[in-house]
Design a protein around this motif. Sequence first.
Motif, PDB file in Angstrom:
ATOM      1  N   PRO A  12      -6.346   9.817  -3.568  1.00  0.00           N
ATOM      2  CA  PRO A  12      -5.858   9.846  -2.181  1.00  0.00           C
ATOM      3  C   PRO A  12      -5.444   8.468  -1.667  1.00  0.00           C
ATOM      4  N   SER A  13      -4.515   8.462  -0.740  1.00  0.00           N
ATOM      5  CA  SER A  13      -4.051   7.216  -0.119  1.00  0.00           C
ATOM      6  C   SER A  13      -3.324   7.558   1.167  1.00  0.00           C
ATOM      7  N   THR A  14      -3.471   6.716   2.176  1.00  0.00           N
ATOM      8  CA  THR A  14      -2.612   6.791   3.368  1.00  0.00           C
ATOM      9  C   THR A  14      -1.697   5.571   3.387  1.00  0.00           C
ATOM     10  N   ARG A  15      -2.301   4.383   3.483  1.00  0.00           N
ATOM     11  CA  ARG A  15      -1.529   3.149   3.661  1.00  0.00           C
ATOM     12  C   ARG A  15      -0.657   2.797   2.459  1.00  0.00           C
ATOM     13  N   THR A  16      -1.250   2.782   1.267  1.00  0.00           N
ATOM     14  CA  THR A  16      -0.504   2.243   0.125  1.00  0.00           C
ATOM     15  C   THR A  16       0.701   3.121  -0.184  1.00  0.00           C
ATOM     16  N   ARG A  71      -1.036   4.794  -8.472  1.00  0.00           N
ATOM     17  CA  ARG A  71      -2.475   4.675  -8.186  1.00  0.00           C
ATOM     18  C   ARG A  71      -3.195   5.674  -9.083  1.00  0.00           C
ATOM     19  N   HIS A 107      -6.345  -4.033  -7.129  1.00  0.00           N
ATOM     20  CA  HIS A 107      -5.447  -3.452  -6.130  1.00  0.00           C
ATOM     21  C   HIS A 107      -4.539  -4.592  -5.656  1.00  0.00           C
ATOM     22  N   GLN A 146      -2.620  -4.619  -2.248  1.00  0.00           N
ATOM     23  CA  GLN A 146      -3.481  -4.826  -1.079  1.00  0.00           C
ATOM     24  C   GLN A 146      -3.699  -6.327  -0.903  1.00  0.00           C
ATOM     25  N   PRO A 196      -9.267  -3.655   4.308  1.00  0.00           N
ATOM     26  CA  PRO A 196      -8.139  -2.948   3.683  1.00  0.00           C
ATOM     27  C   PRO A 196      -7.933  -1.559   4.287  1.00  0.00           C
ATOM     28  N   LEU A 197      -8.958  -1.029   4.936  1.00  0.00           N
ATOM     29  CA  LEU A 197      -8.966   0.320   5.495  1.00  0.00           C
ATOM     30  C   LEU A 197      -8.806   1.363   4.368  1.00  0.00           C
ATOM     31  N   PRO A 198      -9.230   2.585   4.463  1.00  0.00           N
ATOM     32  CA  PRO A 198      -9.818   3.176   5.655  1.00  0.00           C
ATOM     33  C   PRO A 198     -11.248   2.676   5.904  1.00  0.00           C
TER      34      PRO A 198
HETATM   35  N1   CP Z   1      -6.009  -0.010   1.719  1.00  0.00           N
HETATM   36  C1   CP Z   1      -5.679   1.069   1.010  1.00  0.00           C
HETATM   37  O1   CP Z   1      -5.502   1.022  -0.212  1.00  0.00           O
HETATM   38  O2   CP Z   1      -5.578   2.206   1.763  1.00  0.00           O
HETATM   39  P1   CP Z   1      -5.203   3.629   1.194  1.00  0.00           P
HETATM   40  O3   CP Z   1      -6.309   4.048   0.270  1.00  0.00           O
HETATM   41  O4   CP Z   1      -5.074   4.507   2.400  1.00  0.00           O
HETATM   42  O5   CP Z   1      -3.920   3.495   0.428  1.00  0.00           O
END
Ligand code: CP
Length: 375
Positions: free
Chosen positions: A61-65, A114, A142, A145, A274-276
């Motif tokens: 899962p990922s939102t930002r990347t 990823r 990563h 990031q 780095p979030l989340p």
């Molecule tokens: N910082 C980061 O990698 O966020 P995601 O897991 O949402 O991509």
Amino acid sequence: MEKNVMETVKALKGRSLMEPFDFSVDELEALFCLGDDIIDNPQKYAHICDNKILATLFYEPSTRTRLSFETAMCRLGGKVIGFADPKASSVSKGETIGDTARIISGYADIIAMRHFVEGAPKAAAMASSVPVINAGDGGHQHPTQTLADLMTIHRLKGSFDNLTIGMCGDLKYGRTVHSLLKAMSRYNNVKFVFIAPDELKMPQDLIDELGESISWTETKSMEEAMPQLDVLYMTRVQQERFDDKEQYERLKDSYILDKAKMALAKEDMMVLHPLPRVNEIEFDVDEDPRALYFDQAIYGMYVRMALIVALLGLTPGELTWEKTRRLPLAIHPEAKEVACTNPKCVTNNDRAVKALARPTEDGHWACEYCDTVMK
Ligand code: CP
């Protein structure tokens, strides 16, 4: 942009990015200058990728990347293909990482991957005909990031030298802190303060690998560390990395940043993450001008734009239909087949990837995919 910066950016054409050490300090600096130029002159870059395709292959899962990579390509005029759920691809039928990458590199111009398996993006890069970017591989690395983290520091502090950086939380499984530590180890007079419980300390192998290039201390107390720090890098305790769920429950609330702890910090300290986040930064800290983690995610998009432009070797105003061929990856000349002891390594999870290890300075072997040192 200055001519020497342009020349350095051009030298990145065809390269892949697996970890921060793949780029020199000068190359990173050139990338941040390109990022600055994209922020300041977005119209100059709005069509630079008009005929290019990015493939995002996300097995985790990922939102930002994922979305910042996809937005980056869209803002450059390019198109995006890929998957966010590997169950919807032929991976679910047993296709290897190498075969997947070989096929997709015939369709796309650049790949961001990823994967939960450590070293998987490197296995993909070895099979791909186009550049591959590691968008996070298990608990290993990563690097984009880290580019986001460094771009944020570059924009808001102006320099990477003479900083004291606190890394707090899950330093054992946290791939973002591993990549950031490696990247920051190359600047002058940087001090690190590792803030973690015993079970989640920074891996000794990584500290040994960096040797005297890093100056570091460790503590279990956030309160003790706060007054010294120029940057506080908070991390989430990652439930998905724990084999022992009881241990996760015991450690998940180890460190929580709140207003009282912020009151101990310097007036210009930066809080990055780095979030989340889950609960490691209380929501009311967001109002503090030193809380920069949402800006960090935006800078992440801009530096990914710069990375795509650089790896594809593109110049504003010059459109090319020619595909950018991937350059060979750096493999140690004395690397040989030595089985990796890391059960999460790609060599132990993909039947087509053979073990490959390089000799270390102290007489051991280190996996070329996940960097595990065999002792
Ligand atoms: N910082 C980061 O990698 O966020 P995601 O897991 O949402 O991509």
